[in-house]
Write an enzyme that holds these catalytic residues in place. Structure first.
Site, short mmCIF file in Angstrom:
data_model
loop_
_atom_site.label_atom_id
_atom_site.label_comp_id
_atom_site.label_asym_id
_atom_site.label_seq_id
_atom_site.Cartn_x
_atom_site.Cartn_y
_atom_site.Cartn_z
N LYS A 1 51.32 41.75 38.74
CA LYS A 1 50.30 42.75 39.04
C LYS A 1 49.71 43.34 37.76
O LYS A 1 50.39 43.45 36.74
CB LYS A 1 50.95 43.85 39.89
CG LYS A 1 50.03 44.90 40.44
CD LYS A 1 50.84 45.88 41.31
CE LYS A 1 49.97 46.96 41.91
NZ LYS A 1 50.76 47.86 42.77
N SER B 1 48.56 48.44 46.92
CA SER B 1 47.72 48.14 45.78
C SER B 1 48.06 46.81 45.10
O SER B 1 47.37 46.40 44.17
CB SER B 1 47.83 49.27 44.75
OG SER B 1 49.18 49.41 44.29
N SER C 1 52.84 49.63 48.66
CA SER C 1 51.97 48.70 47.92
C SER C 1 52.50 47.30 47.73
O SER C 1 51.77 46.41 47.31
CB SER C 1 51.62 49.30 46.55
OG SER C 1 50.82 50.44 46.70
#
Length: 519
Positions: free
Chosen positions: A79, A154, A178
């Protein structure tokens, strides 16, 4: 795509890792197969922030190592804000485009020591404070299973890339869901560990220092076996040396492999946000499968979730009334998907409180959220808020023990939302945020798909309150036939192995049911 690349991409992680260690596949062939596939997936759904050029150089270093780690030769995705030396950690902000990481995060260091090869960095929503996946730098990420839908967030770039076949193992972070929401939206398995089970050093958020709500770093993959192999690799002496704040607890094989019947609590709603019918159906069908397999299922009611949502989660995340986040956004172009949330934060506190009084009779959830978004008034109030979190954790554990539970089976938000809806429904994350406040390990497993019958039943959906949020949720999940439907599995802190055991049992039983239906 050549035949060898297609074969490589079809292999489960455990089998791929074995072939790499025994040298029946070369690390180069595996890396280039995934790089090619990631490039194709990115063209379709815009999930990659950028490829890591150093991955080829790192591959040569791996081949020179005398000892092959558990993830030898495995290309992995990370990420956006998981630190990688000489690369950006943007969190979707333009202001972060001129700051390069000075060293690898502990996670990346351990991955490299175990033979993994980070080859791509994935997209995130601006600020990470939403479960959409869009920002003003890299744009909107789409769900590879349906381009009208988002991948969740996210860690949305991770979810989209893995679901599209462009990565076999990825890493995200989870503050309110997330990791679990992209897993739910994209049909993946994902694990949010206890906060410090894996090291967070070198992973920067836009707003650091939040203590009421725990952020975790964890893996996303196609199956539970992949998560297990990943956790075995990461929970090693090297990580414990690099980060002495991580408890030196190697993976407990005995707990994971146990076949003793479990006492499983279950619920289909938390009393705050009634999830769509297909998500609740998944809980009941899974409950039946677990009962038939010899486990004991007992109904469990999570205590005081509306209170947790407002007084502990929102006040914890926005203790400053959102001023730190607004200051960051003031230097940037606010992404359209984030504007609904930002507009609420920008309302002066006095007006928030006045609006809350006016709308409370017909929209109590929004009224309570507006009050919570005012934040806390003083340091003393913040200490009191932290103490309330501690008291709630004890209350929840007491109820867990009263019911004599081993684990919990419960719903997760889904199916995948139509684009732009996550920013309008922050409060819908109650099913996942609960376990960030509690700091319990929680994982997501896909068990079925949305059917035509689910869509028909959805038309009768009234929600928890019949308010505008319930109406928006109905619109957000419409048109999802064929998309994945998942359940959430939860254990007590530091019991990731038990959580994974339940996840594996759920996965196995669900696969057997699908095979029977296919006959």
């Amino acid at each position: 795509m050549c035949e060898q690349a297609a074969n490589i991409l079809s292999l489960p992680l455990v089998e791929l890792a074995e072939k790499l260690r025994e040298e029946s596949l070369s690390p180069e062939s595996v890396l280039y197969a995934y790089m090619g596939k990631a490039f194709t997936v990115n063209q379709e759904v815009n999930c990659v922030r950028h490829f890591i050029p150093e991955c080829e150089q790192h591959l040569q270093k791996l081949k020179m190592q005398t000892k092959k780690g558990l993830l030898y030769g495995i290309p992995v995705s990370i990420k956006d804000h998981i630190g990688y030396k000489d690369h950006l950690s943007t969190c979707g902000f333009v202001a972060s485009l001129d700051v390069l990481e000075e060293e690898d995060s502990v996670l990346v260091k351990v991955l490299k020591r175990q033979g993994a090869n980070p080859f791509v960095i994935t997209n995130v929503p601006q600020s990470l404070m939403t479960y959409g996946c869009s920002n003003s730098i890299f744009g909107q990420t789409l769900n590879p299973l349906n381009h009208r839908k988002g991948p969740g967030g996210s860690s949305g770039g991770e979810g989209a890339l893995i679901a599209g076949g462009g990565s076999i193992l990825g890493f995200g972070t989870d503050t309110g869901g997330s990791i679990r929401l992209p897993s739910s939206f994209c049909g993946l398995c994902g694990l949010k560990p206890t906060g410090d089970r894996l090291s967070n050093i070198g992973i920067r958020g836009p707003v650091d220092g939040i203590l009421s709500v725990t952020t975790s770093v964890g893996p996303l993959a196609r199956d539970v076996d992949s998560l297990v192999l990943c956790m075995k690799a990461l929970l090693c002496d090297y990580m414990f040396q690099l980060d002495p704040l991580v408890p030196p607890m190697p993976f407990n094989e005995e707990v994971y492999m146990s076949t003793a019947p479990l006492r499983i609590g279950y619920y289909d709603t938390d009393g705050y946000f009634l999830l769509p019918p297909c998500m609740r159906r998944a809980v009941y069908e899974t409950r039946e499968l677990l009962q038939e397999a010899g486990h004991t299922l007992v109904h469990f009611t999570p205590p005081s979730v509306p209170y947790v949502m407002n007084e502990l989660f929102i006040k914890g995340i926005f203790a400053d009334g959102g001023s730190t986040l607004l200051a960051l956004l003031g230097k940037d172009i606010v992404d359209p998907s984030l504007k609904p949330q930002v507009n609420f934060l920008r309302i002066p506190n006095l007006i928030k409180k006045s609006l809350a009084k006016i709308i409370k009779p017909w929209f109590p959830r929004l009224a309570n959220q507006l009050n919570a978004l005012c934040g806390v008034r003083s340091v003393k109030s913040l200490w009191e808020q932290h103490d309330k979190v501690k008291a709630y954790r004890k209350k929840f554990v007491d109820e867990w023990r009263r019911c004599k539970l081993d684990v919990i089976l419960c719903p997760v938000l889904g199916p995948a939302f139509t684009l732009r809806y996550p920013g309008k429904l922050l409060a819908a994350v109650s099913s996942t945020m609960l376990y960030n406040v509690l700091n319990f390990p929680a994982g997501v497993v896909p068990v079925t798909t949305v059917t035509e019958d689910d869509e028909e039943v959805l038309q009768q959906y009234q929600g928890q309150y019949g308010d505008p949020w319930d109406k928006k949720l109905k619109k957000a999940v419409e048109g999802a036939v064929g998309l994945p439907v998942a359940v959430q599995c939860v254990a007590l802190p530091w019991q990731e192995e038990l959580c994974l055991r339940l996840m594996k049992e759920v996965e196995t039983l669900s696969c057997k049911r699908r095979e029977k239906k296919a006959l």
